[in-house]
Design a protein around this motif. Structure first.
Motif, mmCIF file in Angstrom:
data_model
loop_
_atom_site.group_PDB
_atom_site.id
_atom_site.type_symbol
_atom_site.label_atom_id
_atom_site.label_comp_id
_atom_site.label_asym_id
_atom_site.label_seq_id
_atom_site.Cartn_x
_atom_site.Cartn_y
_atom_site.Cartn_z
ATOM 1 N N LEU A 1 0.742 -1.462 0.024
ATOM 2 C CA LEU A 1 -0.259 -0.387 0.027
ATOM 3 C C LEU A 1 1.244 0.797 0.249
ATOM 4 O O LEU A 1 2.153 1.267 0.680
ATOM 5 N N SER A 2 0.362 1.733 -0.675
ATOM 6 C CA SER A 2 1.172 3.362 -0.593
ATOM 7 C C SER A 2 0.532 4.095 0.587
ATOM 8 O O SER A 2 -1.095 4.208 0.726
ATOM 9 N N CYS A 3 1.330 4.800 1.388
ATOM 10 C CA CYS A 3 1.478 5.702 2.232
ATOM 11 C C CYS A 3 1.805 7.277 2.012
ATOM 12 O O CYS A 3 2.534 6.920 1.853
ATOM 13 N N LEU A 4 1.642 8.285 1.836
ATOM 14 C CA LEU A 4 2.292 9.419 2.070
ATOM 15 C C LEU A 4 2.278 10.164 3.331
ATOM 16 O O LEU A 4 1.338 9.925 4.211
ATOM 17 N N LEU A 5 2.804 9.436 4.099
ATOM 18 C CA LEU A 5 3.172 10.538 5.209
ATOM 19 C C LEU A 5 3.593 11.184 5.453
ATOM 20 O O LEU A 5 5.538 11.408 5.049
ATOM 21 N N PHE B 1 4.266 0.045 4.152
ATOM 22 C CA PHE B 1 4.347 1.432 3.769
ATOM 23 C C PHE B 1 5.028 1.903 5.323
ATOM 24 O O PHE B 1 5.510 1.572 5.761
ATOM 25 N N THR C 1 6.790 5.539 6.342
ATOM 26 C CA THR C 1 7.235 7.017 6.560
ATOM 27 C C THR C 1 8.057 7.270 6.993
ATOM 28 O O THR C 1 8.142 6.932 8.621
#
Lengths: 270, 671
Positions: free
Chosen positions: A6-10, A153, A155
């Motif tokens: 999953l991509s997760c912009l943190l 993912f 960050t």
């Protein structure tokens, strides 16, 4: 076990140790390593101090580039990572320029693993010397953290803060730099990452990159950076305990910057 | 049971500092701070309510509509459905059953869980004497800015007469939601204490007595209280939150009559109010008489040109306008509640001992003026299946109209839509209205708002709204009729109970006058765009982190500014006795126009939303110590360090140097 990616912009603040005068106009091809999985990418140079919390192997690497094909603008970086119980120590050495004008730096780092969070500190010494004008130096601190949200993912957060930030006693002051980043392991072969960097008094820069591995032996990478509108590409391969990469960055006005990386990785003893 | 405990545990941990409003509400408060430019609000009613709900959760098996409305997150659609569900199927066996209630999605349930319980029916007929077994506490708070501002320089003719400490005292008694009484005293920095203009100690005192279901009274208020009528077109005194990512939150909802327990010095009534109920008809009457402060002018006619709402009485000039105007207010509300239907009528009269007349400017041509104002309205709401419609039509004394109508629809289990239309005549006059509008008062505005929320899965949510407004007449700093728009999109992701993140983009375009020095000063487009990414991670029972990055772009006729803000905040709860949190924040903006607001944790019942502009670092640390069950201490240290500045602030609040530090301490004793 199948991993879901999953991509997760943190939003985490990743602060890279750079002084204003030696700020690279080019995106560093391996700056996004901080958000990658060192376990999945053997031979990867650690990107920030917090990444040392997750290392399990001893590694040492050397990266060199010749900016815009100019010998006077050569840049060399040596990194070493030593795993210890619950974390790792690191050494970061940098030299850029030539005998007439050069900047150098030395950093000592420690990262610790605390469950899903890795945190790290790095203390740096920077020096800038110009023939006929003397030299200036300052000390800085990098504080960072990387959070593994799930198997796919990550960050990261890093702050670069100049402790006594004056490069000389009159005008120049080293900048605070903040970087926000995330890493997304799309699959075992495909990794994507991006970061936002904010350097004091400069516009926000966005850096995004992709890496693809062929059977974990051969690698290809591609990236782009908004501040200088430059992009880079490259490839590498694993040879026994070594990883060797060749990269090229392209600046729209200043030209090509070739680079090469060699990393030695001592696998963990079973 | 274990699963329930696990859920409860994780939710409790995710609300380690649960006196904080939920993230959505923090966004709303940040947006409110942007429009009102109020950084350090004294009105802590919302925080008190959240804390009360945490300590005394609402029993979902016995609560009525009014009690459910106390939970800010719930919409009328959700309230209506749980009441219907309970009526048809009986009491809920446990909180798990909430998932079966239509339109109660998992996200909503998670958010309200700390504020509800699923107990058995209680005996609601409690005698007055049994209500004297409630909780009471005393709270003392002191804060001080360490750097000395110009206002404290006695060489200045308008210097502040008091010391630099800000003090607050509160005594509060509460028994469930049936009986409240208490006393609040507040002194701002610079005001005197037990001398001069504040010879009685604090500058502001507030007393409240409030009871529900007391004999013939459905509710009874003595002292300070607030009144909320309809959708706020004629009178609304609770905190009114505007457009935000909770796109279904377009309807004003709060009990008509509520006790006022805050230290805010302006927005409340003082007198007596009572509510009655006969069958399905409820009514409330109120009377208020108090003194307010205003800017007085005396030439041909003595009048006051503006109301002073800050509550500051620090020097001779501010004291001169203190409590000079007697304000009398009275009114009534009557409404009928049927099967999904609610219809009401409202009226309010405001009288001043001195005429109120704003300074003669083109934009004040239609503003209220005179000694007396009268407003009346009819409001309604109706729920049919998955649609909830509501509205209010109001008139002032000259029959100038203001109309507001809206709807909330759950068109699909995963999709909610909201609509709101408002038509507020340019000459509609109201004094204390607060509706879902672009302007601060519900006047001189036409607009349509649409919002949508999509929940593709339990982890993802997408929200967006679009608002188009037009203003038929001039406004403050806007010398012509104009149009504005406001758009927002937000993606929220919560893969598990320990981590959540949202990314938000917002764009507003609100014309504003171009150049005050120009011969013809006409409005030009003013654009403000922001991009924010915010994340929260609960690492374990003891540690949590929060982080944010926000970019902002401001453009007014080529005059561009950019803003940037980033912070990381850690929360630590070592034991039941100790809690701490620390934030480190960096900001850099081109100036005041590109300022960025960020909600900050504070001591209990307090919060701040400072405007961050220019360039610098800000950090703060909160410590909370609970040596034993009945006593707590808080300590807060905050500091802003600006780069390249030698002075901060302006006027009497100007500080030499580039730092501004504040120390705050608070003591609470429960007995």
């Amino acid at each position: 076990m199948k991993h879901l990616f999953l991509s997760c912009l943190l939003c985490s603040i990743d602060f890279l140790a750079r002084s204003q005068v030696s700020l690279s106009p080019m995106a560093h091809p391996y700056a996004l390593n901080a958000y990658g999985s060192i376990q999945k990418e053997p031979g990867l140079l650690w990107g920030q101090a917090a990444a040392l919390g997750a290392i399990q192997n001893f590694s040492a690497g050397l990266y060199g580039e010749q900016r815009f094909m100019l010998r006077e603008l050569s840049r060399y970086q040596f990194k070493l990572a030593l795993p210890v119980t619950g974390g790792g120590f690191g050494l970061d050495a940098l030299y850029s320029g030539n005998s007439s004008f050069h900047s150098s730096g030395l950093g000592l780092a420690y990262g610790k693993k605390m469950g899903k969070l890795d945190a790290g500190l790095q203390f740096n010494y920077h020096r800038l010397a110009t023939t006929g004008y003397g030299s200036a130096s300052y000390v800085s601190v990098d504080a960072g953290a990387i959070l593994q949200v799930n198997d796919q993912f990550r960050t990261g957060l890093q702050i670069h803060y100049p402790a006594n930030g004056s490069l000389n006693k009159s005008i120049e002051r080293a900048a605070i730099i903040y970087t926000t980043g995330f890493g997304y392991q799309v699959s075992d072969k495909f990794f994507a990452a991006a970061e936002i960097r904010k350097t004091e008094n400069l516009p926000v820069q966005v850096h995004a990159g992709l890496q693809y591995s062929f059977d974990q032996k051969v690698f290809a990478l591609l990236g782009i950076e908004s501040g200088s509108s430059s992009f880079y590409f490259g490839g590498g391969f694993l040879l026994d305990r070594f990883r060797i990469d060749v990269t090229a960055s392209l600046h729209p006005y200043l030209g090509i910057t070739p680079g090469m990386m060699i990393v030695f990785n001592q696998p963990q003893k079973q | 049971m274990n699963r329930f405990l696990a859920i409860l545990f994780s939710l409790v941990c995710s609300h380690l500092f649960a006196q904080e409003p939920p993230v959505q509400m923090q966004q709303q408060l940040e947006d409110l701070a942007l429009t009102s430019e109020l950084e350090d609000p004294e009105d802590d009613q919302l925080l008190q309510l959240l804390e009360q709900l945490k300590k005394d959760p609402i029993n979902i098996n016995t609560a009525g509509e009014e009690q459910f409305r106390q939970i800010p997150i719930l919409t009328d659609l959700q309230i209506d459905h749980i009441l219907r569900y309970r009526k048809i199927l009986g009491n809920l066996l446990s909180i798990y059953e909430l998932q079966a209630v239509p339109h109660w999605d998992l996200r909503t349930i998670r958010m309200v869980l700390p504020n509800i319980s699923a107990g058995s029916s209680e005996n609601l007929k409690e005698s007055f004497l049994s209500r004297l077994k409630g909780d009471q506490y005393i709270l003392l708070r002191m804060s001080r800015v360490l750097e000395r501002s110009k206002g404290y320089d006695t060489a200045n003719s308008q210097h502040y007469l008091g010391d630099r400490n800000r003090l607050m005292f509160r005594y509060r008694y509460q028994y469930k939601d049936l009986l409240y009484f208490g006393l609040v005293g507040d002194k701002d920095a610079g005001e005197q204490f037990f001398r001069g203009a504040q010879a009685k100690g604090f500058d502001f005192y507030s007393f409240h007595f409030f009871a529900r279901r007391l004999g013939i009274f459905r509710s009874l208020a003595l002292g300070d209280y607030t009144i909320n009528l309809g959708q706020g077109l004629i009178h609304w005194q609770s905190m009114g939150l505007g457009k935000n990512s909770e796109v279904m939150g377009v309807k004003r909802q709060a009990p008509v009559l509520m006790p006022y327990r805050s230290s805010g010095e302006f927005n409340f009534n003082r007198g007596v109010a009572a509510g009655f109920q006969v069958g399905r008809v409820e009514s409330t009457v109120f009377f208020s008489h108090k003194k307010i402060s205003g800017n007085l002018e005396t030439d041909s006619l003595e009048r006051f040109t503006s109301m002073l709402t800050s509550g500051y009485y620090r020097n001779e000039l501010e004291i001169a306008g203190r409590n000079r105007v007697a304000h009398t207010s009275y009114g009534a509300n009557i409404h009928y509640t049927g099967a999904g239907l609610r219809v009401g009528m409202n009226m309010v009269v405001n009288r001043f001992s001195i005429p109120f007349q704003k300074r003669a400017e083109p934009y004040t041509r239609y503003a209220f003026s005179g000694n007396q104002g009268f407003n009346s309205s009819v409001d309604f709401s109706y729920t049919y299946n998955y649609i909830h419609v509501f509205g209010e039509a109001a008139f002032d004394g000259d029959l100038n109209p203001a109309v507001l109508a809206g709807a909330m629809m759950s068109v699909h289990p995963k999709v909610d839509i909201s609509l709101l239309y408002r038509h507020l005549a340019k000459d509609y006059r109201v004094l204390f209205g607060s509706a879902f509008t672009e302007g601060s008062l519900p006047v001189n505005e036409k607009g349509i708002y649409t919002g949508i929320t999509i929940r593709p899965s339990d982890s993802w949510q997408f929200s967006a709204f679009a608002d188009q407004s037009s203003f038929p007449w001039l406004k403050y700093r806007v010398n012509a009729p104009t149009r504005s728009h406001d758009y927002l999109v937000q993606w929220s992701y919560r893969p598990n109970k320990q981590f959540d993140i949202y990314a938000r983009y917002r764009q507003e375009n609100k014309p504003i006058n171009d150049d005050p020095l120009a011969v013809i000063n006409h409005p030009v487009p003013k654009s403000r765009q922001s991009l924010r990414v915010h994340a929260h991670s609960q690492l374990n029972a003891e540690l949590a982190f929060r982080s944010r990055v926000e970019l902002l772009w401001y453009d007014r006729k080529g005059n561009k500014e950019e803003g940037f803000l980033a912070y990381i905040e850690g929360f630590y709860q070592g034991s039941q006795k100790w809690k701490a949190n620390l934030r480190l924040q960096f900001f850099e903006t081109g100036g005041y126009n590109s300022r960025v607001y960020a909600y900050e944790s504070d001591v209990l019942y307090s919060f701040s939303i400072p405007a961050n502009f220019d360039s610098g670092l800000r950090y703060y640390c909160n410590l909370n110590w609970k040596p034993y069950k009945k006593m707590q201490f808080w300590l807060r240290w905050s500091q802003s360090v600006y780069t390249n500045k030698k002075e901060l602030g302006s006027g009497l609040d100007q500080i030499s140097g580039n730092r501004r530090s504040e120390l705050k301490c608070q003591w609470l004793y429960i007995f």
